[in-house]
Design a protein around this motif. Structure first.
Motif, mmCIF file in Angstrom:
data_model
loop_
_atom_site.group_PDB
_atom_site.id
_atom_site.type_symbol
_atom_site.label_atom_id
_atom_site.label_comp_id
_atom_site.label_asym_id
_atom_site.label_seq_id
_atom_site.Cartn_x
_atom_site.Cartn_y
_atom_site.Cartn_z
ATOM 1 N N SER A 262 -3.905 -8.048 29.005
ATOM 2 C CA SER A 262 -4.102 -6.743 29.618
ATOM 3 C C SER A 262 -3.476 -5.620 28.799
ATOM 4 O O SER A 262 -3.836 -4.476 28.954
ATOM 5 N N SER A 263 -2.563 -5.950 27.897
ATOM 6 C CA SER A 263 -1.948 -4.903 27.084
ATOM 7 C C SER A 263 -2.441 -4.923 25.645
ATOM 8 O O SER A 263 -1.907 -4.220 24.801
ATOM 9 N N LEU B 241 -4.278 -3.928 22.423
ATOM 10 C CA LEU B 241 -4.771 -2.627 21.990
ATOM 11 C C LEU B 241 -5.463 -2.797 20.655
ATOM 12 O O LEU B 241 -4.874 -3.281 19.693
ATOM 13 N N SER C 213 -8.061 -0.160 18.935
ATOM 14 C CA SER C 213 -8.890 1.035 18.987
ATOM 15 C C SER C 213 -9.671 1.205 17.694
ATOM 16 O O SER C 213 -9.255 1.913 16.776
ATOM 17 N N VAL D 169 -8.635 -8.239 29.115
ATOM 18 C CA VAL D 169 -8.938 -6.834 28.850
ATOM 19 C C VAL D 169 -8.436 -6.457 27.462
ATOM 20 O O VAL D 169 -7.314 -6.793 27.090
ATOM 21 N N VAL D 170 -9.283 -5.747 26.725
ATOM 22 C CA VAL D 170 -8.902 -5.195 25.431
ATOM 23 C C VAL D 170 -8.902 -3.676 25.573
ATOM 24 O O VAL D 170 -9.920 -3.075 25.907
ATOM 25 N N THR D 171 -7.745 -3.056 25.375
ATOM 26 C CA THR D 171 -7.649 -1.601 25.422
ATOM 27 C C THR D 171 -8.192 -1.045 24.118
ATOM 28 O O THR D 171 -7.789 -1.463 23.036
ATOM 29 N N ASN D 172 -9.150 -0.122 24.234
ATOM 30 C CA ASN D 172 -9.776 0.476 23.058
ATOM 31 C C ASN D 172 -10.126 1.915 23.404
ATOM 32 O O ASN D 172 -11.040 2.164 24.193
ATOM 33 N N THR D 173 -9.409 2.854 22.805
ATOM 34 C CA THR D 173 -9.577 4.266 23.143
ATOM 35 C C THR D 173 -10.930 4.832 22.714
ATOM 36 O O THR D 173 -11.304 5.910 23.154
ATOM 37 N N SER E 180 -11.364 0.886 27.592
ATOM 38 C CA SER E 180 -11.149 -0.564 27.470
ATOM 39 C C SER E 180 -12.469 -1.300 27.654
ATOM 40 O O SER E 180 -13.482 -0.726 28.024
ATOM 41 N N THR F 77 -13.645 -5.484 29.093
ATOM 42 C CA THR F 77 -13.240 -6.804 29.555
ATOM 43 C C THR F 77 -14.177 -7.836 28.958
ATOM 44 O O THR F 77 -15.394 -7.692 29.039
#
Length: 103
Positions: free
Chosen positions: A11-12, A14, A16, A38-42, A73, A75
Motif C-alpha cells: 500500500s505504500s 511508490l 511515479s 496498490v502502487v502509488t503513482n502520481t 495510484s 491496484t
C-alpha cells in the motif's frame, strides 16, 4: 520497484512513472487464489488506462492480472490460474499508463 504481494506492504509502494517494471518478492500464491496490492503513482488519473503484463520471472501464463486505476495510484490483482498448483515465484510485471481524455 520490488514489492511484496501482501497489501499491507504494497500500500505504500511508490513508482511515479508512465511505464516501468515491478518485481514481486517470492511468496506462495495458492491455486485459484488472488492477491491485490496498490502502487502509488502520481502520474495516474482515475480515467487513465493502465496496462500490466507478466514480463518474466515465474511461469508465464500461470497468472491472470487485472488493474484498477484511481487518482494517484492503481491496484494490481494477480491470480494464480492453476486449479492444483501453488505458485512460489517472483514474477516481474511491466506496466504502462495511457493518458486518456473524456469528452
Amino acid at each position: 520497484l520490488v514489492s511484496d504481494w501482501s497489501s499491507d506492504v504494497c500500500s505504500s509502494d511508490l513508482l511515479s512513472k508512465l511505464c516501468g517494471q515491478i518485481t514481486l518478492f517470492t511468496t506462495t500464491l495458492a491455486a485459484v487464489t488472488s492477491q491485490a496490492f496498490v502502487v502509488t503513482n502520481t502520474f495516474v488519473a482515475a480515467t487513465d488506462m493502465v496496462i500490466v503484463q507478466h514480463a518474466s520471472g515465474g511461469t508465464l501464463g500461470l497468472y491472470n492480472i487485472a488493474v484498477t486505476p484511481a487518482a494517484g495510484s492503481f491496484t494490481i490483482t494477480i491470480r494464480n490460474n492453476s486449479a492444483s498448483v501453488s505458485a512460489s515465484e517472483a514474477p516481474v510485471l511491466q506496466f504502462v499508463v495511457i493518458k486518456t481524455v473524456t469528452s
